[in-house]
Write a protein that holds these residues in place. Structure first.
Motif, PDB file in Angstrom:
ATOM      1  N   GLU A 162       0.828  -1.209   0.000  1.00 53.65           N
ATOM      2  CA  GLU A 162       0.000   0.000   0.000  1.00 53.65           C
ATOM      3  C   GLU A 162       0.859   1.255   0.000  1.00 53.65           C
ATOM      4  O   GLU A 162       0.576   2.220  -0.722  1.00 53.65           O
ATOM      5  CB  GLU A 162      -0.918   0.005   1.220  1.00 53.65           C
ATOM      6  N   THR A 204       2.289   1.710  -3.365  1.00 53.04           N
ATOM      7  CA  THR A 204       1.257   2.130  -4.312  1.00 53.04           C
ATOM      8  C   THR A 204       0.998   3.627  -4.201  1.00 53.04           C
ATOM      9  O   THR A 204       0.927   4.339  -5.217  1.00 53.04           O
ATOM     10  CB  THR A 204      -0.038   1.349  -4.060  1.00 53.04           C
ATOM     11  N   SER A 248      -2.702   1.671 -13.789  1.00 56.87           N
ATOM     12  CA  SER A 248      -2.997   1.038 -12.502  1.00 56.87           C
ATOM     13  C   SER A 248      -2.355  -0.347 -12.410  1.00 56.87           C
ATOM     14  O   SER A 248      -1.869  -0.754 -11.349  1.00 56.87           O
ATOM     15  CB  SER A 248      -4.508   0.938 -12.297  1.00 56.87           C
ATOM     16  N   LEU A 300       0.487  -1.333  -9.490  1.00 51.97           N
ATOM     17  CA  LEU A 300       0.366  -2.452  -8.559  1.00 51.97           C
ATOM     18  C   LEU A 300       1.434  -3.511  -8.804  1.00 51.97           C
ATOM     19  O   LEU A 300       1.931  -4.131  -7.857  1.00 51.97           O
ATOM     20  CB  LEU A 300      -1.028  -3.060  -8.674  1.00 51.97           C
ATOM     21  N   ASP A 328       2.270  -6.211  -5.839  1.00 46.44           N
ATOM     22  CA  ASP A 328       0.990  -6.881  -5.604  1.00 46.44           C
ATOM     23  C   ASP A 328       0.970  -8.237  -6.297  1.00 46.44           C
ATOM     24  O   ASP A 328       1.337  -8.359  -7.471  1.00 46.44           O
ATOM     25  CB  ASP A 328      -0.160  -6.020  -6.118  1.00 46.44           C
ATOM     26  N   LYS A 342      -8.650  -4.021  -6.892  1.00 49.02           N
ATOM     27  CA  LYS A 342      -7.502  -3.169  -6.582  1.00 49.02           C
ATOM     28  C   LYS A 342      -7.156  -2.265  -7.765  1.00 49.02           C
ATOM     29  O   LYS A 342      -6.859  -1.085  -7.585  1.00 49.02           O
ATOM     30  CB  LYS A 342      -6.295  -4.028  -6.202  1.00 49.02           C
ATOM     31  N   ARG A 343      -7.199  -2.807  -8.954  1.00 50.95           N
ATOM     32  CA  ARG A 343      -6.867  -2.005 -10.127  1.00 50.95           C
ATOM     33  C   ARG A 343      -7.934  -0.952 -10.409  1.00 50.95           C
ATOM     34  O   ARG A 343      -7.615   0.171 -10.812  1.00 50.95           O
ATOM     35  CB  ARG A 343      -6.638  -2.924 -11.335  1.00 50.95           C
TER      36      ARG A 343
END
Length: 290
Positions: free
Chosen positions: A157, A160, A202, A206, A211, A221-222
């Motif tokens: 996180e 990201t 994205s 990630l 990820d 998530k994306r």
């Protein structure tokens, strides 16, 4: 005259004739074939012309990827790449406009009419900007972006959020021009490629953050990162601070909200509902009337 005397007189003449009519082996020369006055033009197959070299800006293949993930490849010839690269230097002052493309063509040594090599015009300039910034983001990670905070290990996180802010800072010089770019990207004919570029960003973020999701959260998530980034771009255009303080605070709040919502998303129906609402909000943040 006696026959013997006559034969002796003729012998030198016969010898000279024989030497002319029968050349020695050392004087023999090979006979070369003269060129033909007519030949078929298809006797030697012509070599096909080599296709023009292209520059491909693409998303690298992941160890895990969705079967529905769009294949995003922007192929440009060397001439197109040269014009677009030169035009990017004029974007902070002129925006993503035809004037920037024209000046880029002049800087690269092309005629003004050469901008017709770009069939999508200004939108090609935007796509080139987006794809090239993704390349710069990958280069930043290779150059030690995550090591700026010392040897401390960062979570996925944290990485990201750092990558999102790093990508937003790349738009700082064009923040005054980005609203017009978003308006151009929101045109119906441009929406598919614009959303594909956002998804590619994205996915890059990630993947670079480490990820390793392989379940339904791979999608959520994306979509979440796409929604956070797209909305942060709008905030960026209104952020007057040189260090993007307001934009960074907005990203922090959005990640907290997204994480809280992600903890509640479990079943398939909830996942699909979250995906739909995220896509709807994303489209509205870009100015789409939906």
């Amino acid at each position: 005259m006696a026959p013997s005397t006559l034969l002796a007189a003729r012998r030198p003449l016969l010898t000279s004739i024989a030497s002319v009519s029968r050349p020695s082996r050392a004087t023999l020369r090979p006979i070369t074939q003269s060129p033909r006055l007519y030949h078929c033009q298809h006797t030697r197959p012509s070599t096909p012309a080599a296709p023009p070299k292209t520059t491909t800006l693409s998303t690298p293949r992941r160890k895990y990827h969705s079967t529905h993930q769009p294949t995003l490849d922007h192929e440009y010839t060397n001439s197109q790449t040269t014009i677009l690269t030169a035009a990017l230097r004029h974007v902070p002052q002129l925006g993503f406009t035809r004037d920037a493309l024209t000046l880029g063509a002049r800087d690269a040594g092309f005629l003004d009419v050469s901008v017709q090599l770009l069939p999508r015009g200004e939108f090609d300039l935007i796509l080139f900007w987006l794809a090239s910034r993704r390349g710069l983001l990958r280069a930043a990670v290779d150059n030690g972006l995550f090591r700026k905070n010392g040897p401390r290990e960062l979570s996925v996180e944290q990485k990201t959020k750092m990558l999102v802010m790093e990508r937003l800072r790349m738009n700082a010089d064009v923040r005054n021009q980005w609203q017009d770019a978003l308006a151009l990207m929101s045109l119906p004919s441009h929406v598919p490629l614009s959303l594909s570029e956002l998804h590619a960003l994205s996915d890059d973020i990630l993947a670079l953050a480490g990820d390793t999701s392989v379940d339904a959260s791979w999608y959520t998530k994306r979509l979440a990162v796409s929604a956070v980034y797209a909305s942060a771009e709008v905030v960026l255009t209104r952020d007057p601070s040189p260090d993007l303080t307001a934009t960074e605070a907005f990203v922090e709040r959005r990640f907290e909200d997204t994480q809280a919502l992600g903890d509640k998303v479990g079943g398939v129906k909830e996942c699909l509902g979250f995906m739909g609402s995220t896509a709807l909000g994303l489209g509205r943040s870009w100015g789409l009337k939906i």
